[in-house]
Design a protein around this motif. Structure first.
Motif, PDB file in Angstrom:
ATOM      1  N   VAL A 115     -13.184  -3.259   2.250  1.00 46.89           N
ATOM      2  CA  VAL A 115     -14.175  -4.216   1.752  1.00 46.89           C
ATOM      3  C   VAL A 115     -13.652  -5.618   2.060  1.00 46.89           C
ATOM      4  O   VAL A 115     -12.523  -5.958   1.683  1.00 46.89           O
ATOM      5  CB  VAL A 115     -14.382  -4.051   0.232  1.00 46.89           C
ATOM      6  N   GLU A 173     -18.245 -13.985  -5.132  1.00 49.16           N
ATOM      7  CA  GLU A 173     -17.947 -13.183  -3.943  1.00 49.16           C
ATOM      8  C   GLU A 173     -16.837 -12.165  -4.230  1.00 49.16           C
ATOM      9  O   GLU A 173     -16.914 -11.020  -3.794  1.00 49.16           O
ATOM     10  CB  GLU A 173     -17.550 -14.089  -2.777  1.00 49.16           C
ATOM     11  N   HIS A 174     -15.822 -12.584  -4.971  1.00 46.49           N
ATOM     12  CA  HIS A 174     -14.730 -11.661  -5.310  1.00 46.49           C
ATOM     13  C   HIS A 174     -15.228 -10.562  -6.242  1.00 46.49           C
ATOM     14  O   HIS A 174     -14.817  -9.400  -6.119  1.00 46.49           O
ATOM     15  CB  HIS A 174     -13.556 -12.423  -5.944  1.00 46.49           C
ATOM     16  N   THR A 183     -18.086  -3.469  -4.970  1.00 47.62           N
ATOM     17  CA  THR A 183     -18.289  -2.624  -3.789  1.00 47.62           C
ATOM     18  C   THR A 183     -17.127  -1.662  -3.609  1.00 47.62           C
ATOM     19  O   THR A 183     -17.325  -0.472  -3.320  1.00 47.62           O
ATOM     20  CB  THR A 183     -18.453  -3.502  -2.529  1.00 47.62           C
ATOM     21  N   ASN A 186     -18.298  -9.371  -6.320  1.00 44.63           N
ATOM     22  CA  ASN A 186     -19.093  -8.454  -5.488  1.00 44.63           C
ATOM     23  C   ASN A 186     -18.192  -7.545  -4.657  1.00 44.63           C
ATOM     24  O   ASN A 186     -18.479  -6.349  -4.504  1.00 44.63           O
ATOM     25  CB  ASN A 186     -20.037  -9.247  -4.574  1.00 44.63           C
ATOM     26  N   SER A 187     -17.094  -8.087  -4.129  1.00 45.21           N
ATOM     27  CA  SER A 187     -16.154  -7.261  -3.359  1.00 45.21           C
ATOM     28  C   SER A 187     -15.524  -6.195  -4.237  1.00 45.21           C
ATOM     29  O   SER A 187     -15.394  -5.032  -3.826  1.00 45.21           O
ATOM     30  CB  SER A 187     -15.054  -8.136  -2.749  1.00 45.21           C
ATOM     31  N   ILE A 232     -12.795  -9.471   1.823  1.00 41.25           N
ATOM     32  CA  ILE A 232     -12.580 -10.423   0.733  1.00 41.25           C
ATOM     33  C   ILE A 232     -12.752 -11.822   1.319  1.00 41.25           C
ATOM     34  O   ILE A 232     -12.216 -12.126   2.390  1.00 41.25           O
ATOM     35  CB  ILE A 232     -11.179 -10.260   0.122  1.00 41.25           C
ATOM     36  N   SER A 233     -13.465 -12.656   0.611  1.00 36.72           N
ATOM     37  CA  SER A 233     -13.770 -14.000   1.090  1.00 36.72           C
ATOM     38  C   SER A 233     -12.489 -14.824   1.225  1.00 36.72           C
ATOM     39  O   SER A 233     -11.604 -14.788   0.382  1.00 36.72           O
ATOM     40  CB  SER A 233     -14.732 -14.688   0.122  1.00 36.72           C
TER      41      SER A 233
END
Length: 79
Positions: A38, A57-58, A64, A60-61, A40-41
């Motif tokens: 997955v 964003e973290h 997921t 959501n990662s 990671i930003s």
């Protein structure tokens, strides 16, 4: 006595013909998309807004990744 003599060979023959049981291990197949990492930003936070976006964003990662772990678990241990 005659019946016993006729039936006895049937039981003896039945006891000798046991089928051989062979166990074959089965490897479960995990889909390739579940094994893909997955992302990671790598965004750099310069403002509070950027920090909030980065946290989202973290999150959501992580969600997921947890969903993939759960899916792999269901493939390996179906219940």
């Amino acid at each position: 006595m005659r019946r016993l003599i006729l039936i006895l060979p049937i039981f003896l023959a039945a006891g000798m013909c046991q089928p051989k049981i062979e166990y074959v291990p089965v490897k479960p197949e995990v889909p390739a998309d579940l094994l893909r990492p997955v992302p990671i930003s790598d965004r750099r936070a310069e403002t509070y807004r950027d920090l909030a976006i980065l946290a989202t964003e973290h999150l959501n990662s992580a969600q997921t990744a947890n969903a993939k772990i759960k899916a792999i678990g269901s493939v390996l241990n179906p219940q």
